[in-house]
Design an enzyme around this catalytic site. Structure first.
Site, PDB file in Angstrom:
ATOM      1  N   GLY A  46       6.640  -4.408  -1.198  1.00 24.41           N
ATOM      2  CA  GLY A  46       6.729  -5.860  -1.122  1.00 24.41           C
ATOM      3  C   GLY A  46       7.558  -6.242   0.092  1.00 24.41           C
ATOM      4  O   GLY A  46       8.391  -5.450   0.553  1.00 24.41           O
ATOM      5  N   GLN A  51      12.668 -11.433   5.574  1.00 27.32           N
ATOM      6  CA  GLN A  51      12.986 -10.060   5.985  1.00 27.32           C
ATOM      7  C   GLN A  51      12.484  -9.748   7.390  1.00 27.32           C
ATOM      8  O   GLN A  51      12.914  -8.772   7.992  1.00 27.32           O
ATOM      9  CB  GLN A  51      12.398  -9.045   4.991  1.00 27.32           C
ATOM     10  CG  GLN A  51      13.067  -9.091   3.630  1.00 27.32           C
ATOM     11  CD  GLN A  51      12.500  -8.021   2.730  1.00 27.32           C
ATOM     12  OE1 GLN A  51      11.493  -8.230   2.073  1.00 27.32           O
ATOM     13  NE2 GLN A  51      13.138  -6.858   2.697  1.00 27.32           N
ATOM     14  N   CYS A  89      15.244  -1.885  -1.405  1.00 26.28           N
ATOM     15  CA  CYS A  89      14.819  -2.993  -0.547  1.00 26.28           C
ATOM     16  C   CYS A  89      14.783  -2.505   0.892  1.00 26.28           C
ATOM     17  O   CYS A  89      15.693  -1.794   1.323  1.00 26.28           O
ATOM     18  CB  CYS A  89      15.808  -4.144  -0.688  1.00 26.28           C
ATOM     19  SG  CYS A  89      15.417  -5.561   0.343  1.00 26.28           S
ATOM     20  N   LEU A  90      13.739  -2.891   1.618  1.00 21.64           N
ATOM     21  CA  LEU A  90      13.626  -2.475   3.018  1.00 21.64           C
ATOM     22  C   LEU A  90      14.776  -3.027   3.862  1.00 21.64           C
ATOM     23  O   LEU A  90      15.084  -2.476   4.914  1.00 21.64           O
ATOM     24  CB  LEU A  90      12.285  -2.939   3.600  1.00 21.64           C
ATOM     25  CG  LEU A  90      11.046  -2.263   2.990  1.00 21.64           C
ATOM     26  CD1 LEU A  90       9.775  -2.946   3.474  1.00 21.64           C
ATOM     27  CD2 LEU A  90      11.017  -0.777   3.314  1.00 21.64           C
ATOM     28  N   HIS A 131      11.861  -9.662  -7.377  1.00 20.68           N
ATOM     29  CA  HIS A 131      12.638  -9.215  -6.216  1.00 20.68           C
ATOM     30  C   HIS A 131      12.260 -10.014  -4.963  1.00 20.68           C
ATOM     31  O   HIS A 131      13.124 -10.505  -4.232  1.00 20.68           O
ATOM     32  CB  HIS A 131      12.382  -7.710  -6.008  1.00 20.68           C
ATOM     33  CG  HIS A 131      13.052  -7.121  -4.810  1.00 20.68           C
ATOM     34  ND1 HIS A 131      14.034  -6.159  -4.916  1.00 20.68           N
ATOM     35  CD2 HIS A 131      12.878  -7.333  -3.484  1.00 20.68           C
ATOM     36  CE1 HIS A 131      14.431  -5.821  -3.691  1.00 20.68           C
ATOM     37  NE2 HIS A 131      13.742  -6.510  -2.810  1.00 20.68           N
ATOM     38  N   GLU A 132      10.941 -10.160  -4.744  1.00 22.06           N
ATOM     39  CA  GLU A 132      10.485 -10.853  -3.529  1.00 22.06           C
ATOM     40  C   GLU A 132      10.768 -12.344  -3.602  1.00 22.06           C
ATOM     41  O   GLU A 132      11.144 -12.959  -2.605  1.00 22.06           O
ATOM     42  CB  GLU A 132       9.001 -10.587  -3.277  1.00 22.06           C
ATOM     43  CG  GLU A 132       8.627  -9.118  -3.084  1.00 22.06           C
ATOM     44  CD  GLU A 132       9.482  -8.381  -2.071  1.00 22.06           C
ATOM     45  OE1 GLU A 132       9.985  -9.008  -1.114  1.00 22.06           O
ATOM     46  OE2 GLU A 132       9.661  -7.162  -2.243  1.00 22.06           O
ATOM     47  N   HIS A 135      14.216 -13.140  -2.556  1.00 20.32           N
ATOM     48  CA  HIS A 135      14.428 -13.173  -1.099  1.00 20.32           C
ATOM     49  C   HIS A 135      14.233 -14.577  -0.523  1.00 20.32           C
ATOM     50  O   HIS A 135      14.889 -14.947   0.447  1.00 20.32           O
ATOM     51  CB  HIS A 135      13.420 -12.239  -0.399  1.00 20.32           C
ATOM     52  CG  HIS A 135      13.866 -10.810  -0.285  1.00 20.32           C
ATOM     53  ND1 HIS A 135      14.995 -10.426   0.411  1.00 20.32           N
ATOM     54  CD2 HIS A 135      13.305  -9.666  -0.751  1.00 20.32           C
ATOM     55  CE1 HIS A 135      15.111  -9.105   0.354  1.00 20.32           C
ATOM     56  NE2 HIS A 135      14.108  -8.615  -0.348  1.00 20.32           N
TER      57      HIS A 135
HETATM   58 NI    NI Z   1      13.724  -6.619  -0.720  1.00 17.13          NI
END
Ligand code: NI
Length: 159
Positions: A46, A51, A89-90, A131-132, A135
């Site tokens: 995701g 991000q 998370c990236l 989660h997304e 963000h």
């Molecule tokens: Ni994330």
């Protein structure tokens, strides 16, 4: 398509509120394509627009259930139950932590053509949606971690 640079925790853009998308433009469609490419390139499941430095309410998700979800202006309508498990998370590379999330969510959003739809997700998809969506409101999973962040070698399940 092109990959974009992923912002890392500490970058204040990750803490800001994203603006709703009013209309889909060629530029935003390109962003969606680039977000998928960036996510696949980095092994994520995701990715949210902030991000990659864009403060718009756009999320892409692929939890390998055969779908590529694009969620524009997503709004979580209902949640049910809970699940506790590892999350990454990236934007927080090399780390993982235990987070409790709803086990089921229902979300309303628009797709890349601004067609409204509803999506119900369970288990891992529910976790990814939550989660997304977080963000888009400046929230990171590290805010919710129970216990300590752990180091991980395997980057496969990052979001
Ligand atoms: Ni994330």
């Amino acid at each position: 398509m092109a990959t974009r640079q992923i912002r890392i925790m500490g970058d204040e853009i990750l803490r800001r509120e994203c603006k709703p998308v009013k209309e889909m433009t060629p530029r935003l469609k390109q962003l969606v394509e680039d977000m998928f490419e960036t996510m696949y390139e980095t092994g994520g499941v995701g990715l949210a627009a902030p991000q990659v430095g864009i403060l718009k309410q756009i999320v892409v998700i692929d939890v390998e259930d055969g779908n590529q979800y694009v969620l524009v202006n997503p709004e979580i309508l209902e949640t049910e139950g809970s699940q506790t498990g590892p999350e990454g998370c990236l934007s927080v590379p090399g780390k993982s932590g235990t987070v409790t999330r709803p086990n089921k969510v229902k979300v309303r959003a628009f797709d890349e053509n601004m067609e409204e739809f509803e999506l119900e997700g369970e288990e891992f998809l529910a976790r990814a949606i939550c989660h997304e969506c977080d963000h888009l409101h400046g929230r990171l999973y590290v805010d919710l971690v129970e216990g300590e962040l752990e180091n991980v070698d395997d980057m496969e399940d990052e979001e």
